[in-house]
Design a protein around this motif. Sequence first.
Motif, PDB file in Angstrom:
ATOM      1  N   PRO A   1       0.760  -1.136  -0.046  1.00  0.00           N
ATOM      2  CA  PRO A   1      -0.106  -0.037   0.038  1.00  0.00           C
ATOM      3  C   PRO A   1       0.768   1.381   0.037  1.00  0.00           C
ATOM      4  O   PRO A   1       2.150   1.207   0.414  1.00  0.00           O
ATOM      5  CB  PRO A   1      -0.762  -0.106   1.425  1.00  0.00           C
ATOM      6  N   MET A   2       0.114   2.340  -0.326  1.00  0.00           N
ATOM      7  CA  MET A   2       0.864   3.696  -0.215  1.00  0.00           C
ATOM      8  C   MET A   2       1.349   3.751   1.401  1.00  0.00           C
ATOM      9  O   MET A   2       0.639   3.306   2.188  1.00  0.00           O
ATOM     10  CB  MET A   2      -0.204   4.934  -0.356  1.00  0.00           C
ATOM     11  N   ILE A   3       2.224   4.396   1.612  1.00  0.00           N
ATOM     12  CA  ILE A   3       3.232   4.575   2.947  1.00  0.00           C
ATOM     13  C   ILE A   3       2.935   5.983   3.530  1.00  0.00           C
ATOM     14  O   ILE A   3       2.577   6.182   4.603  1.00  0.00           O
ATOM     15  CB  ILE A   3       4.443   3.911   2.931  1.00  0.00           C
ATOM     16  N   ASP A   4       3.623   6.794   2.746  1.00  0.00           N
ATOM     17  CA  ASP A   4       3.970   8.065   3.313  1.00  0.00           C
ATOM     18  C   ASP A   4       3.170   9.091   2.546  1.00  0.00           C
ATOM     19  O   ASP A   4       3.366   9.333   1.485  1.00  0.00           O
ATOM     20  CB  ASP A   4       5.420   8.445   3.344  1.00  0.00           C
ATOM     21  N   LEU A   5       2.088  10.001   3.195  1.00  0.00           N
ATOM     22  CA  LEU A   5       1.494  11.086   2.242  1.00  0.00           C
ATOM     23  C   LEU A   5       1.950  12.253   3.186  1.00  0.00           C
ATOM     24  O   LEU A   5       1.262  13.467   2.630  1.00  0.00           O
ATOM     25  CB  LEU A   5       0.131  10.961   2.550  1.00  0.00           C
ATOM     26  N   LYS A   6       3.182  12.511   3.568  1.00  0.00           N
ATOM     27  CA  LYS A   6       3.437  13.816   4.220  1.00  0.00           C
ATOM     28  C   LYS A   6       3.896  14.596   3.013  1.00  0.00           C
ATOM     29  O   LYS A   6       3.362  16.013   3.229  1.00  0.00           O
ATOM     30  CB  LYS A   6       5.087  13.694   5.101  1.00  0.00           C
ATOM     31  N   LYS A   7       4.613  14.590   2.134  1.00  0.00           N
ATOM     32  CA  LYS A   7       4.935  15.497   1.075  1.00  0.00           C
ATOM     33  C   LYS A   7       3.539  16.198   0.270  1.00  0.00           C
ATOM     34  O   LYS A   7       3.306  17.064  -0.024  1.00  0.00           O
ATOM     35  CB  LYS A   7       5.758  14.817   0.061  1.00  0.00           C
ATOM     36  N   PHE A   8       2.859  14.912  -0.190  1.00  0.00           N
ATOM     37  CA  PHE A   8       1.421  15.178  -0.415  1.00  0.00           C
ATOM     38  C   PHE A   8       0.454  16.095   0.274  1.00  0.00           C
ATOM     39  O   PHE A   8       0.011  16.946  -0.149  1.00  0.00           O
ATOM     40  CB  PHE A   8       0.770  13.902  -0.929  1.00  0.00           C
ATOM     41  N   TRP A   9       0.397  15.776   1.525  1.00  0.00           N
ATOM     42  CA  TRP A   9      -0.357  16.526   2.298  1.00  0.00           C
ATOM     43  C   TRP A   9       0.139  18.034   2.704  1.00  0.00           C
ATOM     44  O   TRP A   9      -0.730  19.068   2.735  1.00  0.00           O
ATOM     45  CB  TRP A   9      -0.233  15.845   3.933  1.00  0.00           C
ATOM     46  N   ARG A  10       1.456  18.134   2.700  1.00  0.00           N
ATOM     47  CA  ARG A  10       2.065  19.551   2.724  1.00  0.00           C
ATOM     48  C   ARG A  10       1.626  20.340   1.594  1.00  0.00           C
ATOM     49  O   ARG A  10       1.180  21.770   1.699  1.00  0.00           O
ATOM     50  CB  ARG A  10       3.454  19.389   2.817  1.00  0.00           C
ATOM     51  N   SER A  11       1.797  19.931   0.318  1.00  0.00           N
ATOM     52  CA  SER A  11       1.400  20.584  -0.821  1.00  0.00           C
ATOM     53  C   SER A  11      -0.241  20.781  -0.969  1.00  0.00           C
ATOM     54  O   SER A  11      -0.508  21.989  -1.473  1.00  0.00           O
ATOM     55  CB  SER A  11       1.802  19.796  -2.124  1.00  0.00           C
ATOM     56  N   VAL A  12      -0.940  19.894  -0.579  1.00  0.00           N
ATOM     57  CA  VAL A  12      -2.120  20.033  -0.351  1.00  0.00           C
ATOM     58  C   VAL A  12      -2.611  21.241   0.686  1.00  0.00           C
ATOM     59  O   VAL A  12      -3.476  22.234   0.139  1.00  0.00           O
ATOM     60  CB  VAL A  12      -3.139  18.726  -0.011  1.00  0.00           C
ATOM     61  N   LEU A  13      -2.167  21.164   1.599  1.00  0.00           N
ATOM     62  CA  LEU A  13      -2.399  22.360   2.916  1.00  0.00           C
ATOM     63  C   LEU A  13      -1.967  23.645   2.216  1.00  0.00           C
ATOM     64  O   LEU A  13      -2.435  24.529   2.473  1.00  0.00           O
ATOM     65  CB  LEU A  13      -1.691  21.904   4.055  1.00  0.00           C
ATOM     66  N   SER A  14      -0.564  23.644   1.463  1.00  0.00           N
ATOM     67  CA  SER A  14      -0.411  24.869   1.111  1.00  0.00           C
ATOM     68  C   SER A  14      -0.940  25.527  -0.090  1.00  0.00           C
ATOM     69  O   SER A  14      -1.405  26.812   0.173  1.00  0.00           O
ATOM     70  CB  SER A  14       1.144  24.677   0.375  1.00  0.00           C
ATOM     71  N   VAL A  15      -1.557  24.855  -0.998  1.00  0.00           N
ATOM     72  CA  VAL A  15      -2.822  25.223  -1.814  1.00  0.00           C
ATOM     73  C   VAL A  15      -3.968  25.810  -1.160  1.00  0.00           C
ATOM     74  O   VAL A  15      -4.579  26.811  -1.672  1.00  0.00           O
ATOM     75  CB  VAL A  15      -3.037  24.171  -3.156  1.00  0.00           C
ATOM     76  N   ALA A  16      -4.489  24.937  -0.243  1.00  0.00           N
ATOM     77  CA  ALA A  16      -5.608  25.345   0.213  1.00  0.00           C
ATOM     78  C   ALA A  16      -5.598  26.250   1.381  1.00  0.00           C
ATOM     79  O   ALA A  16      -6.385  26.795   1.895  1.00  0.00           O
ATOM     80  CB  ALA A  16      -6.171  24.061   1.120  1.00  0.00           C
ATOM     81  N   GLU A  17      -4.260  26.890   1.591  1.00  0.00           N
ATOM     82  CA  GLU A  17      -3.939  27.793   2.591  1.00  0.00           C
ATOM     83  C   GLU A  17      -4.624  27.532   3.903  1.00  0.00           C
ATOM     84  O   GLU A  17      -5.267  28.244   4.697  1.00  0.00           O
ATOM     85  CB  GLU A  17      -4.552  29.429   2.194  1.00  0.00           C
TER      86      GLU A  17
END
Length: 391
Positions: free
Chosen positions: A304-320
């Motif tokens: 399975p997918m293991i780490d979403l940290k990088k993905f999550w940081r980019s999403v939060l940045s776009v969503a402010e």
Amino acid sequence: MPKQRLSKSIVDQLEALDTETVYWDAALPGFGVRIKPSGSKSYVVQYRVRSSGRSRRKTIGQHGPLMSFAQARSIATGLLSDVVRGGDPVAEARAIRVAPTVQDLCNQYLEAHAIPKKRPKSVANDRSMIDRLILPEMAAHKVSEVGHKDIQSFHNSLKATPYQANRALSLLSKMFELAIKWGMRSDNPAKGIGKFQEEKRHRWLSQDELNRLGQALDRHPNQTAANAIRLQLLTGARIGEVLTAKWSDFDLDRGVWIKPSHHTKQKRTEHLPLSSAAVTLLSGVMSNRAGSDFVFPGRSGDKPMIDLKKFWRSVLSVAEISDYRIHDNRHTYASQLVSNGASLAIVGRLLGHTNPMTTQRYAHIADDPLRAATEVMVGKMKLTVSVNKGT
């Protein structure tokens, strides 16, 4: 072997022979000085174990600046007195020498308890705390010699990170409880140490933030990760449960997610009802399934997918959005349910809480629909409330 009344001056005058020789003290039977052909002189005691009759010899120390005749004789007197009381100084010293250390306890804890009985993520967390916090401070300490004060000092040293300090204290307490069962010691030195006050997080998204998050997820190129977050928001599940979910865990016809016990925090199988939106989401993901058993597979497909940290940081940045963790999606899910009238008991069941007090953090939100309900009667009666200021 030679026997005479020993003194400092006599020991100083004794000369080495071609073979190792022991000169025994006539005044204190069992105490002597051993002289090697090299000229090295060491104080020894020899005794017979009362219980077995076996003869033992123990070296006290080397004659010289760090061990005088008077010191050696005093130590010998104490050791031989222990023998008279049934002791065995050689066996006791050996037991201390080979006694398990905290390093040994940690290794046995991981191998005999954590790995076979805990979830992989929990094992990884335990291993991290052991390697980063516990072993650097007390790896070489004998398990039997660790005291309450040692654990207290260790806990206090982590005061700047109270949550981490408390988790490490709980881990130590568990390990020492097992040490008692494994015969390494008779008590738990971590017992009775007060934990630091922890500030529970009460962070969840407002409706505006939730809208911005949804838009950021829609625009992200990694829609596999985005769908994992969407499923978490629609179910309130832990992200680890989402990422390790397999298609065999879902009955989309009945709209149920059957969480296996080895994936849940409480180690029990959970049957989670799915909303129509969650079923639609999963049906869409299934239509693009690439043959993996996992709903959200990693690159290889067999894991399975293991780490979403990088993905999550980019999403939060776009969503402010700031100060918001993936785990906080569970709080957002719960807050939305409670604010729309769901009881705390139902929310607790959906979140998999075993302790009702865990769900109490959302209690104040439950007041909102109640307060709105109190306004209904006011509107029906069209009452005008005035304040009598008196005469």
